[in-house]
Design an enzyme around this catalytic site. Structure first.
Site, mmCIF file in Angstrom:
data_model
loop_
_atom_site.group_PDB
_atom_site.id
_atom_site.type_symbol
_atom_site.label_atom_id
_atom_site.label_comp_id
_atom_site.label_asym_id
_atom_site.label_seq_id
_atom_site.Cartn_x
_atom_site.Cartn_y
_atom_site.Cartn_z
ATOM 1 N N ASN A 174 -32.538 108.162 31.049
ATOM 2 C CA ASN A 174 -33.464 109.226 31.169
ATOM 3 C C ASN A 174 -34.088 109.499 32.466
ATOM 4 O O ASN A 174 -34.819 110.617 32.653
ATOM 5 C CB ASN A 174 -34.419 109.011 29.978
ATOM 6 N N ASP A 355 -30.332 99.863 22.309
ATOM 7 C CA ASP A 355 -29.446 98.545 22.275
ATOM 8 C C ASP A 355 -30.252 97.451 22.580
ATOM 9 O O ASP A 355 -30.209 96.470 21.949
ATOM 10 C CB ASP A 355 -28.307 98.787 23.296
ATOM 11 N N ARG A 414 -48.540 116.375 23.533
ATOM 12 C CA ARG A 414 -47.213 116.797 23.065
ATOM 13 C C ARG A 414 -47.145 116.877 21.790
ATOM 14 O O ARG A 414 -46.402 117.803 21.036
ATOM 15 C CB ARG A 414 -46.306 116.004 23.680
HETATM 16 P P1 ADP Z 1 -35.955 103.537 31.543
HETATM 17 O O1 ADP Z 1 -36.768 104.843 31.881
HETATM 18 O O2 ADP Z 1 -36.666 102.427 30.765
HETATM 19 O O3 ADP Z 1 -35.334 102.685 33.003
HETATM 20 P P2 ADP Z 1 -33.549 104.923 31.361
HETATM 21 O O4 ADP Z 1 -33.085 105.619 30.132
HETATM 22 O O5 ADP Z 1 -33.947 105.571 32.476
HETATM 23 O O6 ADP Z 1 -34.896 103.766 30.918
HETATM 24 O O7 ADP Z 1 -32.466 103.854 31.654
HETATM 25 C C1 ADP Z 1 -31.866 103.105 30.701
HETATM 26 C C2 ADP Z 1 -30.278 102.646 31.113
HETATM 27 O O8 ADP Z 1 -29.901 101.711 30.384
HETATM 28 C C3 ADP Z 1 -29.596 103.794 31.069
HETATM 29 O O9 ADP Z 1 -28.895 104.233 32.187
HETATM 30 C C4 ADP Z 1 -28.578 103.341 29.866
HETATM 31 O O10 ADP Z 1 -27.184 104.076 30.206
HETATM 32 C C5 ADP Z 1 -28.679 102.103 29.998
HETATM 33 N N1 ADP Z 1 -28.104 101.201 28.950
HETATM 34 C C6 ADP Z 1 -28.561 101.281 27.478
HETATM 35 N N2 ADP Z 1 -28.071 100.583 26.837
HETATM 36 C C7 ADP Z 1 -27.287 99.688 27.560
HETATM 37 C C8 ADP Z 1 -26.322 98.577 27.178
HETATM 38 N N3 ADP Z 1 -26.364 98.306 25.985
HETATM 39 N N4 ADP Z 1 -25.653 98.307 28.307
HETATM 40 C C9 ADP Z 1 -26.009 98.320 29.597
HETATM 41 N N5 ADP Z 1 -26.659 99.480 29.787
HETATM 42 C C10 ADP Z 1 -27.397 100.073 28.863
#
Ligand code: ADP
Length: 585
Positions: A174, A355, A414
């Site tokens: 995100n 996850d 929001r």
């Molecule tokens: P934050 O803002 O907390 O960094 P983001 O949504 O930007 O969160 O990033 C979270 C990342 O973690 C995403 O790139 C997502 O694809 C990755 N992700 C989510 N679940 C898993 C998982 N089970 N294993 C590896 N990567 C994951």
């Protein structure tokens, strides 16, 4: 995208191609095809030779940098190698994946292929580099968004061996699809504009914005470390910010958000990823963290999967959970707050499935504020995706309903605005602005591709007059003109009498005018894993779970009931860095 990553991406294509029913009259030649992507059309040129799909060339696309564009390249490469158009979608980039397949098939149809042929093609999968079944490192970071990358950089810069696993084909999450804005008190932009801000005021705004339900210690850490983190981004990570833009998001007392170049998260992610690779972090894409491995009372590794293969990561120092929130997981939304079920779409990437929260819960981690789910007020009524053109709201645009009436302070929280929109006829609203507002941030130019896609879908209309704008969407011309006239007259005295609108007050007098149809969409999940100020995960008895850290949207308690705009990026980077610094101690 660097060469190293491209090489990893294209290594070892694993293809399974079967028989297909070819129509009789296939005409060799070169054909063009087009289909819808996430942000606009995807166009390809296809060569049919000896009755077979011989080549696919990408002509144009405007998908999310680092995610959709990577998926398109991988799929085209697979189509070329296999001669089949039936390539599986890549998780996290489904719309872009389907778009490039459809564009190719539209071109193939011109050569004589038909739907019967396409449904007879056997599925082809794209695979990444073949992985070992076990790895050992000092630190494993799960998730390659803003939190995970900054944690990985800090840990690797101490000399530790760091592995980051990311379940999609590219870093970003995100953070990548965000507007790249972060709140920081005391920046040179504030000083240049004579804005007097302080850590204390930032802290107070954040606490108030979350109805004082946040963990005050965590909010204080975020507020106190914001400026240092912004300087780190600028000086060490080489992130560029718009020098002349300082944004005031809803709920903040004054403008305090820095906006990264292009007003998109890709500037942040591209620079953070480059810095992580430079610091020696090894990134495994399409590798999904599944389960934490415990040895007695401490975390010693992670079980993960890559293309269905189980991989074990052993760690000496610890694991950092940085998997983001759960806004895209309908079941989890329903479980924790059934107000936000299937009637809402989501602005979050498909990978935001909670996850890390599930993994942490299995090792007895304490979860907080799980029922606080945020909806974002100005999103696409068809896809649910956030609109950055609609940031014109912060520059002075107003919201009206189908009856042509204003109904809320557009700079409010929001949740308040979103709930108010849901209460209007049809549960949507229109954002309206003119030249005076447009000139502040030039949103239709800064986000030109998004603007065009909305215009093409008739969800945004550039009007010559307020009358024209109202007529276009069947709004009462009389009501709408009265609303805008009253608003202009009211703010001439420096105050919005009707709704006490915060932030910039700009008249809506001069054309061209813009009117944009918007709906709220689930955006951020405030709840998550309970941590202390060192980013250590706490269990249900408030004890530290040894060697387990968490940072970013996966964490709960920092934003209370409601996250203020621009606070996510500050939070994820501040706590990402803290997690990375502490895991190696
Ligand atoms: P934050 O803002 O907390 O960094 P983001 O949504 O930007 O969160 O990033 C979270 C990342 O973690 C995403 O790139 C997502 O694809 C990755 N992700 C989510 N679940 C898993 C998982 N089970 N294993 C590896 N990567 C994951």
């Amino acid at each position: 995208m660097n060469m190293k990553k491209l090489c990893v991406l294209f290594l070892s294509m694993m293809l399974v191609v079967g028989c297909s029913t070819k129509p009789k009259a296939i005409v060799d030649g070169t054909y063009e095809g087009e289909a819808k992507g996430n942000n606009g059309p995807i166009q390809v040129q296809v060569e049919i030779k000896d009755g077979k799909l011989n080549d696919v060339i990408l002509v144009s696309q405007s998908e999310t940098k680092g995610l959709g564009d990577v998926a398109i390249l991988k799929i085209i490469e697979t189509m070329k190698t296999s001669g089949s158009s039936a390539v599986d979608s890549i998780s996290g980039a489904t719309v872009s994946s389907q778009g490039v397949v459809e564009a190719t098939r539209n071109a193939m149809k011109l050569a004589g292929y038909d739907d019967a042929y396409f449904s007879s093609e056997e599925k082809v999968s794209v695979s990444t580099v073949a992985m070992e079944s076990e790895y050992t490192s000092d630190v494993v970071v799960i998730g390659g968004g803003g939190a995970g990358l900054s944690a990985a950089i800090e840990a690797a810069q101490t000399g530790a061996k760091v592995i980051l696993i990311e379940k999609t084909p590219a870093s970003g999450g995100n953070t990548l699809v965000s507007g790249g804005g972060l709140n920081v008190p005391g920046t040179k932009q504030q000083i240049a504009n004579g804005i007097e801000d302080s850590v204390e005021l930032f802290y107070e705004d954040t606490m108030k914005g979350g109805d004082n339900e946040s963990n005050p210690e965590l909010v204080r850490v975020m507020a106190e470390n914001a400026l240092d983190t912004a300087n780190w981004l600028i000086d060490d990570i080489k992130v560029e910010f718009m020098e002349d833009r300082l944004q005031q998001f809803g709920g903040h007392s004054l403008p305090r958000a820095l906006i990264s170049k292009g007003n998109k998260g890709d500037e942040l992610i591209a620079k953070l990823e480059a810095a992580a690779l430079e610091a020696g972090v090894t990134i495994y894409y399409e590798t999904k963290g599944e389960e934490l491995i415990m040895d007695n009372d401490q975390v010693v590794g992670v079980k993960a999967t890559n293309q269905g293969k189980e991989i074990t990561f052993h760690t000496d120092k610890g694991v950092i959970l940085a998997t983001g929130g759960f806004a895209s997981n309908l079941d989890m939304r329903l479980k924790y707050n059934d107000d936000y079920g299937a009637n809402y779409m989501s602005t979050a990437t498909a990978a935001s499935t909670g996850d890390g929260i599930v993994m942490a819960e299995k090792v007895n981690a304490h979860l907080v504020d799980m029922d606080y789910i945020q909806v974002y007020p100005t999103c696409n009524p068809v896809t649910g995706i956030i609109s950055y053109v609609a940031n014109s709201r912060f520059d002075g645009a107003v919201l009206v309903n189908q009856e042509g009436k204003r109904f809320i302070d557009e700079m409010g929280r929001r949740d308040v605005i979103s709930n108010a929109i849901v209460d209007q006829s049809g549960s949507y609203a229109y954002l309206v602005w003119g030249k005076e507002v447009e000139e502040v941030g030039k949103m239709t130019e800064v986000h030109a591709l998004e603007y065009q896609a909305w215009v093409d879908s008739d969800l945004l209309y550039k009007a010559e007059s307020i009358e024209d704008a109202a007529k276009h969407y069947g709004i009462s011309v009389e009501e709408m003109m009265k609303t805008i006239d009253d608003y202009n007259a009211s703010i001439a005295d420096g105050k919005d009498e009707e709704f006490n609108r915060g932030g910039a007050l700009k008249t809506i007098n001069e054309g061209p005018f813009y009117i944009q149809k918007v709906v709220p969409s689930t955006h951020h999940t405030m709840g998550g894993i309970d941590i202390n100020t060192q980013a250590q995960v706490l269990d249900n008895n408030s004890n530290v779970i040894k060697n387990l850290y968490a940072a970013g949207e996966v964490v709960g308690g920092i934003h209370g009931t409601n996250r203020l705009g621009g606070n996510a990026i500050t939070d994820i980077l501040v706590f990402g860095r803290i997690a990375g610094q502490n895991v190696v101690k």
